[in-house]
Structure formats: structure tokens, C-alpha cells
Design a protein around this motif. Structure first.
Motif, PDB file in Angstrom:
ATOM      1  N   GLU A 192       2.973   8.477   3.914  1.00 13.72           N
ATOM      2  CA  GLU A 192       2.806   7.740   2.711  1.00 13.72           C
ATOM      3  C   GLU A 192       1.332   7.728   2.176  1.00 13.72           C
ATOM      4  OE1 GLU A 192       7.004   5.782   2.129  1.00 13.72           O
ATOM      5  OE2 GLU A 192       5.256   4.624   2.149  1.00 13.72           O
ATOM      6  N   LEU A 193       0.733   7.788   1.044  1.00 14.01           N
ATOM      7  CA  LEU A 193      -0.580   7.359   0.634  1.00 14.01           C
ATOM      8  C   LEU A 193      -0.245   6.386  -0.383  1.00 14.01           C
ATOM      9  CD1 LEU A 193      -3.679   7.852   0.666  1.00 14.01           C
ATOM     10  CD2 LEU A 193      -3.164   9.406  -1.132  1.00 14.01           C
ATOM     11  N   TRP A 194      -0.905   5.288  -0.084  1.00 17.77           N
ATOM     12  CA  TRP A 194      -0.722   4.170  -1.144  1.00 17.77           C
ATOM     13  C   TRP A 194      -1.979   3.951  -1.961  1.00 17.77           C
ATOM     14  CZ3 TRP A 194       2.319  -0.803   0.117  1.00 17.77           C
ATOM     15  CH2 TRP A 194       3.773  -0.423   0.564  1.00 17.77           C
ATOM     16  N   ILE A 195      -1.742   4.049  -3.486  1.00 17.47           N
ATOM     17  CA  ILE A 195      -2.851   4.129  -4.325  1.00 17.47           C
ATOM     18  C   ILE A 195      -3.056   2.773  -5.244  1.00 17.47           C
ATOM     19  CG2 ILE A 195      -3.913   5.437  -6.101  1.00 17.47           C
ATOM     20  CD1 ILE A 195      -1.845   7.944  -5.046  1.00 17.47           C
ATOM     21  N   ALA A 196      -4.083   2.281  -5.018  1.00 20.11           N
ATOM     22  CA  ALA A 196      -4.106   0.932  -5.826  1.00 20.11           C
ATOM     23  C   ALA A 196      -5.058   1.302  -7.185  1.00 20.11           C
ATOM     24  CB  ALA A 196      -5.091  -0.142  -4.959  1.00 20.11           C
TER      25      ALA A 196
ATOM     26  N   VAL B 261       0.630   2.966  -6.536  1.00 19.94           N
ATOM     27  CA  VAL B 261       1.328   4.188  -6.635  1.00 19.94           C
ATOM     28  C   VAL B 261       1.586   4.687  -5.233  1.00 19.94           C
ATOM     29  CG1 VAL B 261       1.332   6.494  -7.624  1.00 19.94           C
ATOM     30  CG2 VAL B 261       0.267   4.634  -8.846  1.00 19.94           C
ATOM     31  N   LYS B 262       2.647   5.191  -5.075  1.00 25.08           N
ATOM     32  CA  LYS B 262       3.022   5.512  -3.673  1.00 25.08           C
ATOM     33  C   LYS B 262       3.100   7.191  -3.798  1.00 25.08           C
ATOM     34  CE  LYS B 262       6.897   4.861  -1.987  1.00 25.08           C
ATOM     35  NZ  LYS B 262       8.156   4.525  -1.215  1.00 25.08           N
ATOM     36  N   TYR B 263       2.208   7.881  -2.766  1.00 23.20           N
ATOM     37  CA  TYR B 263       2.296   9.265  -2.624  1.00 23.20           C
ATOM     38  C   TYR B 263       3.039   9.781  -1.495  1.00 23.20           C
ATOM     39  CZ  TYR B 263       1.096  14.192  -1.878  1.00 23.20           C
ATOM     40  OH  TYR B 263       1.143  15.509  -1.500  1.00 23.20           O
TER      41      TYR B 263
ATOM     42  N   TRP C 233      -9.444  12.199   0.729  1.00 29.09           N
ATOM     43  CA  TRP C 233      -8.835  11.740  -0.715  1.00 29.09           C
ATOM     44  C   TRP C 233      -9.778  10.948  -1.337  1.00 29.09           C
ATOM     45  CZ3 TRP C 233      -3.765  13.070  -2.248  1.00 29.09           C
ATOM     46  CH2 TRP C 233      -2.895  13.595  -1.369  1.00 29.09           C
ATOM     47  N   VAL C 234      -9.974  11.237  -2.489  1.00 32.68           N
ATOM     48  CA  VAL C 234     -11.018  10.518  -3.366  1.00 32.68           C
ATOM     49  C   VAL C 234     -10.416  10.040  -4.834  1.00 32.68           C
ATOM     50  CG1 VAL C 234     -13.261  10.454  -4.457  1.00 32.68           C
ATOM     51  CG2 VAL C 234     -12.761  11.862  -2.478  1.00 32.68           C
ATOM     52  N   GLY C 235     -10.575   8.746  -5.242  1.00 36.26           N
ATOM     53  CA  GLY C 235     -10.095   8.462  -6.354  1.00 36.26           C
ATOM     54  C   GLY C 235     -11.314   8.755  -7.460  1.00 36.26           C
TER      55      GLY C 235
ATOM     56  N   PRO D 112      -7.835   3.938 -13.467  1.00 43.35           N
ATOM     57  CA  PRO D 112      -8.810   3.809 -12.541  1.00 43.35           C
ATOM     58  C   PRO D 112      -8.515   3.565 -10.916  1.00 43.35           C
ATOM     59  CG  PRO D 112      -9.505   2.536 -14.503  1.00 43.35           C
ATOM     60  CD  PRO D 112      -8.124   3.110 -14.695  1.00 43.35           C
ATOM     61  N   ILE D 113      -8.784   4.191 -10.009  1.00 45.12           N
ATOM     62  CA  ILE D 113      -8.171   3.885  -8.648  1.00 45.12           C
ATOM     63  C   ILE D 113      -9.209   3.068  -8.044  1.00 45.12           C
ATOM     64  CG2 ILE D 113      -7.573   5.240  -6.336  1.00 45.12           C
ATOM     65  CD1 ILE D 113      -6.788   7.502  -8.173  1.00 45.12           C
ATOM     66  N   SER D 114      -8.938   2.002  -7.593  1.00 43.64           N
ATOM     67  CA  SER D 114      -9.689   1.200  -6.740  1.00 43.64           C
ATOM     68  C   SER D 114      -9.795   1.230  -5.294  1.00 43.64           C
ATOM     69  CB  SER D 114      -9.404  -0.352  -7.231  1.00 43.64           C
ATOM     70  OG  SER D 114      -8.009  -0.599  -7.260  1.00 43.64           O
ATOM     71  N   ASP D 115      -8.582   1.831  -4.566  1.00 50.69           N
ATOM     72  CA  ASP D 115      -8.540   1.697  -3.338  1.00 50.69           C
ATOM     73  C   ASP D 115      -7.521   2.546  -2.808  1.00 50.69           C
ATOM     74  OD1 ASP D 115      -9.308   0.973  -0.714  1.00 50.69           O
ATOM     75  OD2 ASP D 115      -8.409  -0.823  -0.568  1.00 50.69           O
ATOM     76  N   LEU D 116      -7.645   3.091  -1.520  1.00 44.74           N
ATOM     77  CA  LEU D 116      -6.590   3.756  -0.937  1.00 44.74           C
ATOM     78  C   LEU D 116      -6.131   3.633   0.406  1.00 44.74           C
ATOM     79  CD1 LEU D 116      -8.205   7.458  -1.832  1.00 44.74           C
ATOM     80  CD2 LEU D 116      -6.239   6.471  -3.053  1.00 44.74           C
ATOM     81  N   MET D 117      -4.898   3.868   0.830  1.00 49.11           N
ATOM     82  CA  MET D 117      -4.525   3.304   2.129  1.00 49.11           C
ATOM     83  C   MET D 117      -3.251   4.174   2.361  1.00 49.11           C
ATOM     84  SD  MET D 117      -2.588   0.048   3.294  1.00 49.11           S
ATOM     85  CE  MET D 117      -0.970   0.718   2.660  1.00 49.11           C
TER      86      MET D 117
END
Length: 505
Positions: free
Chosen positions: A273-277, A284-286, A233-235, A261-266
Motif C-alpha cells: 500500500e501507498l499511504w497519502i497524506a 488516502v490509501k492506494y 511517487w510525487v505529490g 494538496p499532498i503533504s507526505d507519502l509513505m
């Protein structure tokens, strides 16, 4: 149905509240300047091998032990202090913390309580030079350190070695040293993936010691993450890229929730789940299963995050999520677990609680609990293995429990006593797993139930005579002293001497 209370509390922080994220409840804690944090603009979060939390900020770095802060900043003319107060990335080994800043790398040594500068071998000049340029990301893999820089490419330091070297990048056969590594992560096979600004997605050819371009359809991005499903995954600018390593396919998500703008992924593997900062829309939770996005920010819930400008996410080894924000300090999120566990009958399996209607409970020992039911006998629950040994009345077995309506269970030095509605009292032998029944008689051996009708045992004692109370709809017999029993029928009260009564098998 049985509710078992398990008294557990989430780790406390300076301030906390409860919120919902999707359909789940979370405990949200807050840490800020007023609690001792160096600055409320938090750019990176890390938990070291000793269990200490580190927070990189716009004004130095903070170390947190759960109670107190120790802050480190650049001190003029002190070469053993932090080299720059604008911290970008944090990573660590057993005895060191590597800190990437806007002015290079500072390595903190636990033993000396000091910082030192690192040098690298410049591939163009073949000279050892200080790392005094912007560092975007530091990660470790099996104690090998990988450093993503702005302008000097990828740096590598092998375990227990001082030498730091540059890793070359080949783009269409041409060698490059001066490239910008925005983010890095390792996939489940141990392969390193990087996103290089202006180039795209690249991977490490370990045998050749170089980076090669894999996917160049998108060249502007930042954070990167490899999940356990073989996705990278890439922001990226205007959305989120998912690249599948196995089939080399990709998908570009441009949903409204991630138009920031996406600053971090976890990843949260337990929830898939993928958590998107994001910088502006909170987290944002995927959801992998539903392929949908949900919001968690400072406006969508009664209790919320302190800021929608999220810079970093960190999942610790206790499944807590630490969130660095650019204006609101640190939030800590953990699932708010109920202190109760529900034990109920499961029709789909054979070994289960026999009924959800519970009348009585008694602890056999630290691992076993007796459960008396309303019509299904008694069950011995093994709490450790979550198994049930069930006992029910059987008219053809004189050693079975005397009745399936178990109103009370008491353990004493003789064994475990069971009081029932309509079946009197019985004693369980744990060795033979048999029940011994007892009848209640007065001096002339006439049963109570013959005098007063159908007797129901409602409560039993753990000392002296077993019977404490017997009742039907109109009569109650209760022990009030060691030698006197009282019987109440309607409004009348009768006194019976205990010596005139007995319990006989």
C-alpha cells in the motif's frame, strides 16, 4: 478447529479507539497538548535510534518516551536553544538530531543536551556561512546527511565531517545553485531522487557530484517517495505522479480522493500500500494490487482521525504509523490483531490437523500440545514449527491408540494418558511412540461393559487410579474420595469400595 489465545496488547497512548480502514481493523491513539505535546499543529514525526519519538510543531519540538514529553523551544539570547520554533523536518544520527526549521538548521546533541547551528560552504562566495534560511527536508543515507532547502539548493554533509557543501544542479547544460528542493528520497539501489520546484524530477549523479534533470513534464510538486517496485511517487498540483525508473514511463492520477494538496507519502510494504497524506481529505490509501484508492479521515468512520489536515506520516520499526496533523495533534495507528490464532485442518497439505472437531487438549511441554479429536485420533502439535504428528486407531496394530474418539488427555509421571469413547484408556510412551491399552475389571474379572453395556470413558485423573469417571447413557461411575467410587444409574446411587476394583493391563 482450535483457537489459540496469544495475549498481546498494542502499545498504549494517551487516548485510543478502534476503527476500520478499508476492511481492516486498527487501533487509533491520540496525543495532544493536554498530554504534554508542544503544539497541536504537528509538521513532522521521527523516531530516533534510541527509540524516542520526536514531533516537530508550529511552536517548538517535542521528545516523547511513551510516557512523558520534553519540549524544546527557541529561547531569546540563548544560542544553544532551538533556532526557530517552526519545525519542518527531523532526522537523526546515533548521537544527534538534525532539525530543519523555517530559520535554518538546529542540531541537538544528546550528550550536551544543547542545540548548535550548522554552517555551509557557499559555492558563490566560497565562504562559510550559517544555515539560517528555510529548510524543507532533511534525510540521511548511511549516516550522510542531505538537506533540501528553499533557495540554496541541496546541501550535503558526509559522515563524521563538519563541512557542509552545496550540490550543483544542471538544467539544459546550465549550472544552478539557487534552486528549491521540495522533497527527497533514495531508491532501492541507493540513488538519490529530488523534486525541484519549477524544474521537475531530478536525480543525483554521484560520480560527478551533481543533480541532473530526468523528468520535467510536471514542475509543481512537493513530497516524493521511492517504492520497492522502482517507482518514484510525487505529490503534484492536482494529483499524484508515478514515474517508473526502469522503463521511464509515468502516470498521473487525478482521482477525486487526491484532489487535495499532498503533504507526505509513505509505503507499507507488508500490505503493498501507498499511504497519502492530504491537507483536507485525511489519509488516502492506494492499493497496488487493485489500483484503487480508499479514504481514511475524520468523517468516514465511527472512530476517526482528529483532523483531515495531515502534514506528516512516519512508519516505525514496529509497523506503527504515526500521523502528524495540523489541527489535531498526533494520531498513532496500528493494526488491531486478534489475540486468537486459528489452527484448523488444511485439505491442501499432508501435514495438518486431522480434524476440526476437537474434544480434548493437554500441554505436553512448552513447544508441544496434544489435541484429541472426535473421530480422527490424537495429534501432537509442534507450536514452534507448526507441524503435526498424528495418531489414529489401527485394528491391525495393537500398539495404536485404542479409539479415534479421544475425550480426555492427561499427563503424569508415567506418561500421557488418553481416555476414549469406546476404547477405554491407554498410556502413550514417548520413547517408543506406542500406546498401551488398559481394561477395567471388578474383583471377579467381569468387564464393566459386560455388566452395564457399552462403557465410555469420559474423564481421567492425573493421580492415583487412572479412571475417574465412566459412563454410558444410563450409568456414571465417579471417584469422590481416595477410596470410594460412586456409581449412578438413572436415579439410583450405588457405593462401591475402591479396593474391590482394579485396573489391569
Amino acid at each position: 478447529m482450535l483457537l489459540v489465545c496469544s495475549p498481546s496488547k498494542p502499545q498504549s497512548v494517551a487516548g485510543s479507539s478502534v476503527s476500520k480502514f478499508g476492511n481492516e481493523k486498527y487501533s487509533i491513539g491520540y496525543i495532544g497538548i493536554k498530554n504534554g505535546l508542544a503544539n497541536n499543529a504537528v509538521t513532522s514525526v521521527y523516531k530516533d535510534k534510541r527509540g524516542l519519538m520526536w514531533f516537530g510543531t508550529y511552536d517548538g519540538i517535542s521528545r516523547y518516551d511513551g510516557y512523558n514529553f520534553l519540549n524544546f523551544r527557541n529561547e531569546p539570547n540563548d544560542l544553544n536553544s532551538l533556532n526557530n520554533n517552526r519545525v519542518v523536518s527531523i532526522c537523526g544520527t546515533k548521537n544527534e538530531i538534525w532539525i530543519g526549521t523555517k530559520g535554518g538548521i538546529s542540531v541537538y546533541n544528546y550528550l550536551s543536551n544543547q542545540f548548535n547551528t550548522k554552517y555551509y560552504l557557499n559555492a558563490k562566495t566560497s565562504k562559510s556561512e550559517p544555515i539560517d534560511f528555510v529548510v524543507n527536508k532533511i534525510i540521511d543515507y548511511k549516516s550522510n546527511m542531505y538537506i533540501g532547502t528553499a533557495g540554496q539548493g541541496l546541501l550535503y554533509c558526509a559522515d563524521n565531517q563538519e563541512k557542509i557543501i552545496q550540490i550543483p544542479l544542471y538544467v539544459k547544460g546550465k549550472l544552478r545553485w539557487d534552486y528549491h528542493v521540495q522533497g527527497m528520497d533514495f531508491d532501492k539501489t541507493g540513488k538519490l531522487w529530488c523534486f525541484v520546484q519549477g524544474i521537475g524530477l531530478v536525480t543525483m549523479d554521484t560520480a560527478a557530484g551533481k543533480l541532473i534533470v530526468v523528468f520535467a513534464d510536471f514542475v509543481n510538486g512537493d513530497s516524493i517517495l521511492c517504492d520497492k517496485f522502482s517507482n518514484v511517487w510525487v505529490g503534484i498540483e492536482g494529483g499524484l505522479l508515478k514515474y517508473n525508473i526502469l522503463n521511464r514511463t509515468y502516470r498521473n492520477y487525478t482521482n477525486q480522493e487526491i484532489q487535495y494538496p499532498i503533504s507526505d507519502l509513505m509505503c507499507k510494504p507488508d500490505k503493498k500500500e501507498l499511504w497519502i497524506a492530504t491537507n483536507g481529505n485525511g489519509i488516502v490509501k492506494y492499493n497496488y494490487a487493485s489500483d484503487t484508492f480508499s479514504l481514511f479521515n475524520e468523517t468516514s468512520h465511527e472512530e476517526k482521525l482528529n483532523s483531515n489536515a495531515i502534514s506528516s506520516l512516519f512508519l516505525d520499526n514496529e509497523n506503527r504509523v504515526w500521523i502528524g496533523t495540523l489541527r489535531g495533534g498526533v494520531n498513532k495507528i496500528e493494526e488491531r490483531k486478534s489475540p486468537f490464532i486459528t489452527i484448523s485442518k488444511n485439505e491442501k497439505i499432508k501435514n495438518t490437523l486431522p480434524s476440526d472437531f476437537i474434544l480434548s487438549l493437554s500441554e505436553q511441554d512448552g513447544e508441544h500440545l496434544w489435541i484429541g479429536t472426535d473421530g480422527a485420533g490424537a495429534s501432537l502439535w509442534n507450536k514452534k514449527n507448526n507441524t503435526f504428528t498424528n495418531y489414529a486407531y489401527n485394528s491391525n496394530n495393537p500398539n495404536s491408540i485404542s479409539n479415534n474418539f479421544v475425550s480426555a488427555i492427561v499427563k503424569d509421571n508415567k506418561g500421557t494418558w488418553f481416555a476414549t469413547y469406546g476404547g477405554g484408556v491407554c498410556l502413550f510412551n514417548s520413547q517408543t511412540r506406542n500406546f498401551k491399552k488398559y481394561s477395567f475389571l471388578i474383583q471377579n474379572t467381569i468387564h464393566f461393559k459386560r455388566i452395564y453395556g457399552y462403557c465410555f470413558v469420559a474423564k481421567i485423573m492425573s493421580y492415583g487410579p487412572v479412571l475417574q469417571m465412566m459412563r454410558d447413557s444410563t450409568a456414571i461411575i465417579e471417584q469422590v474420595t481416595n477410596s470410594i467410587l460412586l456409581m449412578q444409574k438413572s436415579e439410583e446411587l450405588f457405593r462401591l469400595q475402591k479396593m474391590k476394583m482394579g485396573i489391569f493391563g
